[in-house]
Design a protein around this motif. Structure first.
Motif, PDB file in Angstrom:
ATOM      1  N   ALA B 253       0.780  -1.203   0.095  1.00 15.20           N
ATOM      2  CA  ALA B 253       0.096   0.164   0.091  1.00 15.20           C
ATOM      3  C   ALA B 253       0.885   1.456   0.127  1.00 15.20           C
ATOM      4  CB  ALA B 253      -0.869  -0.169   1.432  1.00 15.20           C
ATOM      5  N   GLN B 254       1.224   1.813  -1.081  1.00 14.57           N
ATOM      6  CA  GLN B 254       1.941   3.076  -1.470  1.00 14.57           C
ATOM      7  C   GLN B 254       1.199   4.163  -1.223  1.00 14.57           C
ATOM      8  OE1 GLN B 254       5.491   3.590  -1.968  1.00 14.57           O
ATOM      9  NE2 GLN B 254       5.965   1.517  -1.175  1.00 14.57           N
ATOM     10  N   LEU B 255       0.900   4.779  -0.347  1.00 16.18           N
ATOM     11  CA  LEU B 255       0.235   6.111  -0.004  1.00 16.18           C
ATOM     12  C   LEU B 255       1.179   7.321  -0.522  1.00 16.18           C
ATOM     13  CD1 LEU B 255      -1.713   5.493   3.360  1.00 16.18           C
ATOM     14  CD2 LEU B 255      -2.280   4.564   1.122  1.00 16.18           C
ATOM     15  N   VAL B 256       0.439   8.414  -0.750  1.00 14.15           N
ATOM     16  CA  VAL B 256       0.984   9.611  -1.519  1.00 14.15           C
ATOM     17  C   VAL B 256       2.161  10.151  -0.445  1.00 14.15           C
ATOM     18  CG1 VAL B 256      -0.807  11.326  -0.946  1.00 14.15           C
ATOM     19  CG2 VAL B 256       0.544  11.604  -2.770  1.00 14.15           C
ATOM     20  N   GLY B 257       1.965  10.083   0.656  1.00 15.30           N
ATOM     21  CA  GLY B 257       2.766  10.656   1.811  1.00 15.30           C
ATOM     22  C   GLY B 257       4.193   9.754   1.445  1.00 15.30           C
ATOM     23  N   ARG B 258       4.054   8.405   1.551  1.00 15.45           N
ATOM     24  CA  ARG B 258       5.142   7.669   1.527  1.00 15.45           C
ATOM     25  C   ARG B 258       5.909   7.880   0.157  1.00 15.45           C
ATOM     26  NH1 ARG B 258       8.906   5.702   1.603  1.00 15.45           N
ATOM     27  NH2 ARG B 258       9.985   3.573   2.175  1.00 15.45           N
ATOM     28  N   VAL B 259       5.266   7.948  -0.823  1.00 12.70           N
ATOM     29  CA  VAL B 259       5.733   8.191  -2.283  1.00 12.70           C
ATOM     30  C   VAL B 259       6.665   9.411  -2.457  1.00 12.70           C
ATOM     31  CG1 VAL B 259       5.161   8.551  -4.776  1.00 12.70           C
ATOM     32  CG2 VAL B 259       3.923   6.725  -3.403  1.00 12.70           C
ATOM     33  N   LEU B 260       5.774  10.433  -1.891  1.00  9.09           N
ATOM     34  CA  LEU B 260       6.306  11.839  -1.524  1.00  9.09           C
ATOM     35  C   LEU B 260       7.869  11.625  -0.997  1.00  9.09           C
ATOM     36  CD1 LEU B 260       4.414  15.069  -0.824  1.00  9.09           C
ATOM     37  CD2 LEU B 260       6.910  14.555  -0.136  1.00  9.09           C
ATOM     38  N   TRP B 261       7.807  11.032   0.328  1.00 10.29           N
ATOM     39  CA  TRP B 261       9.051  10.746   1.072  1.00 10.29           C
ATOM     40  C   TRP B 261      10.036  10.100   0.220  1.00 10.29           C
ATOM     41  CZ3 TRP B 261      11.943   7.273   3.319  1.00 10.29           C
ATOM     42  CH2 TRP B 261      12.810   7.584   4.494  1.00 10.29           C
ATOM     43  N   GLY B 262       9.671   9.169  -0.635  1.00  9.65           N
ATOM     44  CA  GLY B 262      10.544   8.482  -1.227  1.00  9.65           C
ATOM     45  C   GLY B 262      11.513   9.067  -2.301  1.00  9.65           C
ATOM     46  N   GLU B 263      10.253   9.958  -3.079  1.00 11.56           N
ATOM     47  CA  GLU B 263      10.858  10.643  -4.243  1.00 11.56           C
ATOM     48  C   GLU B 263      12.097  11.896  -3.665  1.00 11.56           C
ATOM     49  OE1 GLU B 263      10.656  10.097  -7.253  1.00 11.56           O
ATOM     50  OE2 GLU B 263       8.922   8.987  -7.526  1.00 11.56           O
ATOM     51  N   PHE B 264      11.621  12.280  -2.482  1.00  9.38           N
ATOM     52  CA  PHE B 264      12.365  13.397  -1.932  1.00  9.38           C
ATOM     53  C   PHE B 264      13.553  12.717  -1.496  1.00  9.38           C
ATOM     54  CE2 PHE B 264      13.739  16.684   1.138  1.00  9.38           C
ATOM     55  CZ  PHE B 264      13.582  17.786   0.428  1.00  9.38           C
ATOM     56  N   PHE B 265      13.700  11.859  -0.455  1.00  8.73           N
ATOM     57  CA  PHE B 265      14.746  11.287   0.346  1.00  8.73           C
ATOM     58  C   PHE B 265      15.728  10.352  -0.509  1.00  8.73           C
ATOM     59  CE2 PHE B 265      12.401  13.339   3.747  1.00  8.73           C
ATOM     60  CZ  PHE B 265      13.350  14.277   4.201  1.00  8.73           C
ATOM     61  N   GLN B 266      14.761   9.406  -1.219  1.00  7.86           N
ATOM     62  CA  GLN B 266      15.494   8.091  -1.851  1.00  7.86           C
ATOM     63  C   GLN B 266      16.126   8.616  -3.272  1.00  7.86           C
ATOM     64  OE1 GLN B 266      12.635   5.177  -1.051  1.00  7.86           O
ATOM     65  NE2 GLN B 266      13.624   4.886   1.217  1.00  7.86           N
ATOM     66  N   ASN B 267      15.168   9.115  -4.002  1.00 10.36           N
ATOM     67  CA  ASN B 267      15.399   9.385  -5.507  1.00 10.36           C
ATOM     68  C   ASN B 267      16.049  10.626  -5.578  1.00 10.36           C
ATOM     69  OD1 ASN B 267      14.216   6.915  -5.902  1.00 10.36           O
ATOM     70  ND2 ASN B 267      12.430   7.743  -6.732  1.00 10.36           N
ATOM     71  N   ARG B 268      15.705  11.611  -4.845  1.00 10.10           N
ATOM     72  CA  ARG B 268      16.320  12.931  -4.514  1.00 10.10           C
ATOM     73  C   ARG B 268      15.757  13.848  -5.784  1.00 10.10           C
ATOM     74  NH1 ARG B 268      19.822  14.995  -1.276  1.00 10.10           N
ATOM     75  NH2 ARG B 268      20.848  16.105  -2.915  1.00 10.10           N
ATOM     76  N   ASP B 269      14.310  13.429  -6.126  1.00 11.22           N
ATOM     77  CA  ASP B 269      13.984  14.104  -7.240  1.00 11.22           C
ATOM     78  C   ASP B 269      13.031  15.152  -6.568  1.00 11.22           C
ATOM     79  OD1 ASP B 269      12.497  15.071  -9.617  1.00 11.22           O
ATOM     80  OD2 ASP B 269      12.007  13.185 -10.238  1.00 11.22           O
ATOM     81  N   TRP B 270      13.570  16.354  -6.298  1.00  8.86           N
ATOM     82  CA  TRP B 270      12.565  17.388  -5.581  1.00  8.86           C
ATOM     83  C   TRP B 270      11.656  17.933  -6.459  1.00  8.86           C
ATOM     84  CZ3 TRP B 270      15.828  21.036  -2.101  1.00  8.86           C
ATOM     85  CH2 TRP B 270      16.782  20.286  -1.189  1.00  8.86           C
ATOM     86  N   PRO B 271      11.758  18.172  -7.770  1.00 10.44           N
ATOM     87  CA  PRO B 271      10.569  18.887  -8.414  1.00 10.44           C
ATOM     88  C   PRO B 271       9.526  17.882  -8.505  1.00 10.44           C
ATOM     89  CG  PRO B 271      12.618  19.057  -9.950  1.00 10.44           C
ATOM     90  CD  PRO B 271      13.200  17.937  -8.358  1.00 10.44           C
ATOM     91  N   LEU B 272       9.616  16.383  -8.468  1.00 14.41           N
ATOM     92  CA  LEU B 272       8.505  15.702  -8.626  1.00 14.41           C
ATOM     93  C   LEU B 272       7.741  15.659  -7.108  1.00 14.41           C
ATOM     94  CD1 LEU B 272       7.063  13.587 -10.231  1.00 14.41           C
ATOM     95  CD2 LEU B 272       8.279  11.890  -9.383  1.00 14.41           C
ATOM     96  N   ALA B 273       8.608  15.639  -6.116  1.00 13.80           N
ATOM     97  CA  ALA B 273       8.231  15.581  -4.875  1.00 13.80           C
ATOM     98  C   ALA B 273       7.331  16.748  -4.432  1.00 13.80           C
ATOM     99  CB  ALA B 273       9.148  15.490  -3.614  1.00 13.80           C
ATOM    100  N   ALA B 274       7.868  17.849  -5.064  1.00 14.92           N
ATOM    101  CA  ALA B 274       7.170  19.018  -4.785  1.00 14.92           C
ATOM    102  C   ALA B 274       5.886  19.354  -5.541  1.00 14.92           C
ATOM    103  CB  ALA B 274       8.252  20.487  -5.271  1.00 14.92           C
ATOM    104  N   ALA B 275       5.921  18.593  -6.563  1.00 13.21           N
ATOM    105  CA  ALA B 275       4.633  18.549  -7.621  1.00 13.21           C
ATOM    106  C   ALA B 275       3.464  17.686  -6.840  1.00 13.21           C
ATOM    107  CB  ALA B 275       5.134  18.190  -8.804  1.00 13.21           C
ATOM    108  N   LEU B 276       4.110  16.629  -6.468  1.00 15.98           N
ATOM    109  CA  LEU B 276       2.954  15.758  -5.519  1.00 15.98           C
ATOM    110  C   LEU B 276       2.372  16.696  -4.265  1.00 15.98           C
ATOM    111  CD1 LEU B 276       5.166  12.292  -5.341  1.00 15.98           C
ATOM    112  CD2 LEU B 276       2.816  12.792  -6.239  1.00 15.98           C
ATOM    113  N   ALA B 277       3.342  17.423  -3.644  1.00 12.67           N
ATOM    114  CA  ALA B 277       2.995  17.897  -2.570  1.00 12.67           C
ATOM    115  C   ALA B 277       1.742  19.195  -2.939  1.00 12.67           C
ATOM    116  CB  ALA B 277       4.069  18.802  -1.762  1.00 12.67           C
ATOM    117  N   VAL B 278       2.270  19.642  -4.030  1.00 14.25           N
ATOM    118  CA  VAL B 278       1.212  20.709  -4.406  1.00 14.25           C
ATOM    119  C   VAL B 278      -0.062  20.233  -5.054  1.00 14.25           C
ATOM    120  CG1 VAL B 278       0.765  22.426  -6.269  1.00 14.25           C
ATOM    121  CG2 VAL B 278       3.027  22.254  -5.472  1.00 14.25           C
ATOM    122  N   VAL B 279       0.049  19.142  -5.500  1.00 11.84           N
ATOM    123  CA  VAL B 279      -1.365  18.280  -5.831  1.00 11.84           C
ATOM    124  C   VAL B 279      -2.296  18.042  -4.792  1.00 11.84           C
ATOM    125  CG1 VAL B 279      -2.416  16.659  -7.297  1.00 11.84           C
ATOM    126  CG2 VAL B 279      -0.316  17.793  -8.209  1.00 11.84           C
TER     127      VAL B 279
END
Lengths: 354, 299
Positions: B253-279
């Motif tokens: 069960a990958q919830l958006v909070g977990r996905v966001l966390w993963g994009e930010f801290f694991q993939n270091r894809d800040w723009p995608l993590a930020a876009a998730l937060a905005v949405v």
């Protein structure tokens, strides 16, 4: 129709109702009169079923009401605050009880329209309670209670929240509605003029006990106790000592009081209190020939207040008493400080029980 | 009831004083809500880059546009992101609904309790806050794991032979979520129910309504604003929650909070993590606006 037998209710240390007995006749307009804390609202809530009595029985047409929950009692109540449902329209408020009784839609609509017509609110059905004036809300509450055709309607201070100007007219309407529906009305009020104007009978409550029950004229003219005499229209209270001939020596006023019925219930020498209505006293200026009356006393006018139709004078006696005298203003008010002779008929005096 | 008194005109001379009161609040909002949101939106519109910071801002030197909407397009089209959003909204919806179902009777019971007993009962509702959040979640792990208390007791009693899989299930996740968010539902419900007019319920009973009917036709409809507030106060934080699902929930069960966390801290894809937060922010503003509209209509 409704009979209360030895009904008692206690809240903590206070005795709200103390072994109360009462009988209401079918189609009667009964007023429970009392001050705050006299237990009048408690009695209403016991009949409606919101409180359970600690002792005694409440019988409606022979059936004991006490085990029945409020929704199963053929009694409705009009609340002091009206308790209209704010989320429902006027029509839906009035239809609420019919819906609960499973009245079919067409009949429901017809009876709601009838009830609204009865209280002269045709065309107000789609409004919400907050869009109505105080008087209109009161009439919606009345329609909502009457539409279910209760055998007994309880009214908690029905005119209490209305402006003084609306009260008299609304009171007359209430009386007309009561006659039209034939339901028994039991009204609770602290306003003695309201109780006397509307009710067939009045019950005066004092600290959880009914101290006097009777038609308004009787309760007014022949108060049983000091409390009733004071509560209804502010009677003068005269204390004295019973004479062997049935008269009462009243040192305060400085005369012998003679009631219509000689005071024989009390032995000679006993202290008694008598009530005397201010409007039953006649007042004669010094020098004028006072009318022949059984009772007469001389005093000094201490204060005069003009009250429209009536003027009230306070007359002081050398013996220490002060009597309130109400006379029609048209008779002409006496001067302050004038010497006057007060006279009153024997039947104006009532011996009180306490 | 008397007609309500005509509302008094607000004296205009008070304006400077009102400004003095409102200014700190507005400054706080601007500094800590509006400005970070703008920075977030800026990062979301930027390109991913390997550097420090790991993105290119959407506006280059001289203000030239060099941003991209690709992050938002990815979120809308990639099933991985889309499903994590839908799953989060579902989890938040179920959590908020469960909190209402459990919290409403609690709030009503407290509101109907004698005055002297209400404060202790409310304190009891808030009692879990005295313990750290992670410790409470950890306690659930101890209770629910295979060698945990619950399985141990059941095994001793002979009800089961092999341990029941309790931890890392949806059940465990919802138990943890409801436990954490229940006070947020009880408090607004209590605030509404405590103000209710008991005479209305009595009037309904007097007109022939049984207790259940009184509740459905009077108590419940009149508490609608409290129900909406309670729902949103649970739904909104629950939609972004990732600690509880991560620690107690099923791994798939990958919830958006977990996905966001993963994009930010694991993939270091800040723009995608930020876009998730905005949405997520936009999605959650909608129900808030709806609630405000409903509340305005009630008046």
């Amino acid at each position: 129709m409704l009979r209360a037998e030895g009904v008692a209710k206690r809240f903590g240390a206070t005795m709200a109702l103390d072994g109360l007995d009462l009988e209401i006749a079918p189609g009667e307009f009964f007023a429970l009169l009392g001050g705050s804390g006299s237990g009048k609202t408690t009695l209403l809530r016991l009949i409606a079923g919101f409180e359970t009595p600690d002792a005694g029985r409440l019988l409606l047409e022979g059936r004991d009401l006490v085990p029945l929950p409020p929704h199963a009692r053929p009694v409705t109540m009009m609340f002091q605050s009206y308790a209209l449902f704010p989320h429902l329209t006027v029509s839906d408020n009035v239809a609420y009880g019919l819906r609960r009784a499973g009245v079919p839609r067409e009949e429901r609509r017809r009876r709601v329209a009838e009830a609204l017509a009865l209280v002269r609110l045709e065309g107000f059905g789609h409004r919400r309670p907050h869009q109505l004036s105080g008087g209109q809300r009161q009439r919606v509450a009345l329609a909502r209670s009457l539409v279910v055709r209760p055998r007994l309607l309880l009214l908690d201070e029905p005119l209490g929240a209305l402006d003084a100007s609306l009260r008299e007219a609304t009171g007359f309407e209430l009386r007309t509605l009561q006659r039209a529906t034939g339901a028994a009305f039991v009204m609770v009020t602290h306003d003695q003029t309201e109780a006397m104007a509307l009710a067939d009978r009045i019950g005066v409550l004092e600290r959880g006990r009914l101290v006097q029950v009777g038609p308004p004229t009787e309760v007014y003219e022949r108060p049983a106790t000091r409390f009733v005499a004071g509560f209804l229209g502010g009677a003068n209270l005269l204390s004295g000592v019973v004479r062997p001939d049935g008269g009462v020596d009243c040192a305060e006023v400085g005369c012998v009081l003679r009631a219509a019925v000689p005071v024989t219930a009390h032995p000679a020498g006993a202290a008694v209190t008598l009530a005397l209505r201010p409007e039953r006293i006649r007042m004669q200026a010094e020098g004028a020939q006072p009318p022949e009356e059984t009772n007469a006393a001389r005093g000094t006018v201490a204060e005069v207040a003009f009250r429209g139709e009536l003027s009230t004078a306070l007359v002081r006696f050398d013996g220490g008493a002060t009597l309130r005298v109400s006379r029609p203003s048209a008779e002409g008010a006496p001067e302050r400080g004038a010497q006057v002779t007060l006279t009153w008929p024997a039947e104006a005096l009532t011996v009180l029980a306490d | 009831m008397r007609d309500p008194a005509p509302s008094l005109p607000v004296p205009r001379r008070l304006a400077p004083r009102r400004l003095a009161i409102l200014l700190p609040a507005w400054a706080w909002l601007a500094l800590f809500v509006a400005a970070p949101a703008l920075v977030l939106l800026g990062i979301a519109l930027g390109h991913y880059d390997t550097g420090v910071p790991p993105f290119q801002p959407p506006f280059g030197p001289g203000g030239a546009w060099q941003g991209t909407f690709a992050n938002f397009v990815a979120i809308a089209t990639d099933p991985f992101y889309r499903d994590s959003f839908l799953r989060s909204l579902l989890v938040a919806f179920v959590t908020a609904s469960l909190c209402l179902l459990i919290g409403y009777p609690m709030a009503l019971a407290i509101a109907r309790a004698p005055e002297a007993r209400r404060t202790p009962l409310l304190l009891a509702v808030l009692l879990p806050f005295w313990t750290g959040f992670l410790i409470r979640v950890g306690a659930w792990i101890g209770l629910l794991r295979d060698e945990g208390w619950l399985n141990g007791v059941l095994r001793v009693l002979g009800v089961i032979e092999a341990p029941l899989p309790l931890l890392y299930t949806s059940l465990a996740m919802y138990v943890g979520m409801v436990h954490a968010y229940l006070p947020f539902a009880v408090l607004p419900l209590y605030a509404t129910l405590a103000r209710r007019d008991p005479a209305l319920e009595e009037a309904a009973a007097d007109l022939g309504a049984r207790p259940a009917v009184v509740f459905l036709t009077v108590t419940l409809p009149l508490s609608a604003p409290g129900v909406a507030a309670a729902f949103l106060l649970v739904f909104i934080p629950a939609a972004g929650e990732f600690v509880i699902p991560d620690l107690l929930g099923p791994p798939e069960a990958q919830l958006v909070g977990r996905v966001l966390w993963g994009e930010f801290f694991q993939n270091r894809d800040w723009p995608l993590a930020a876009a998730l937060a905005v949405v997520l922010l936009v999605v959650l503003i909608l129900p808030i606006r709806l609630f405000q509209r409903l509340e305005a209509e009630q008046r």
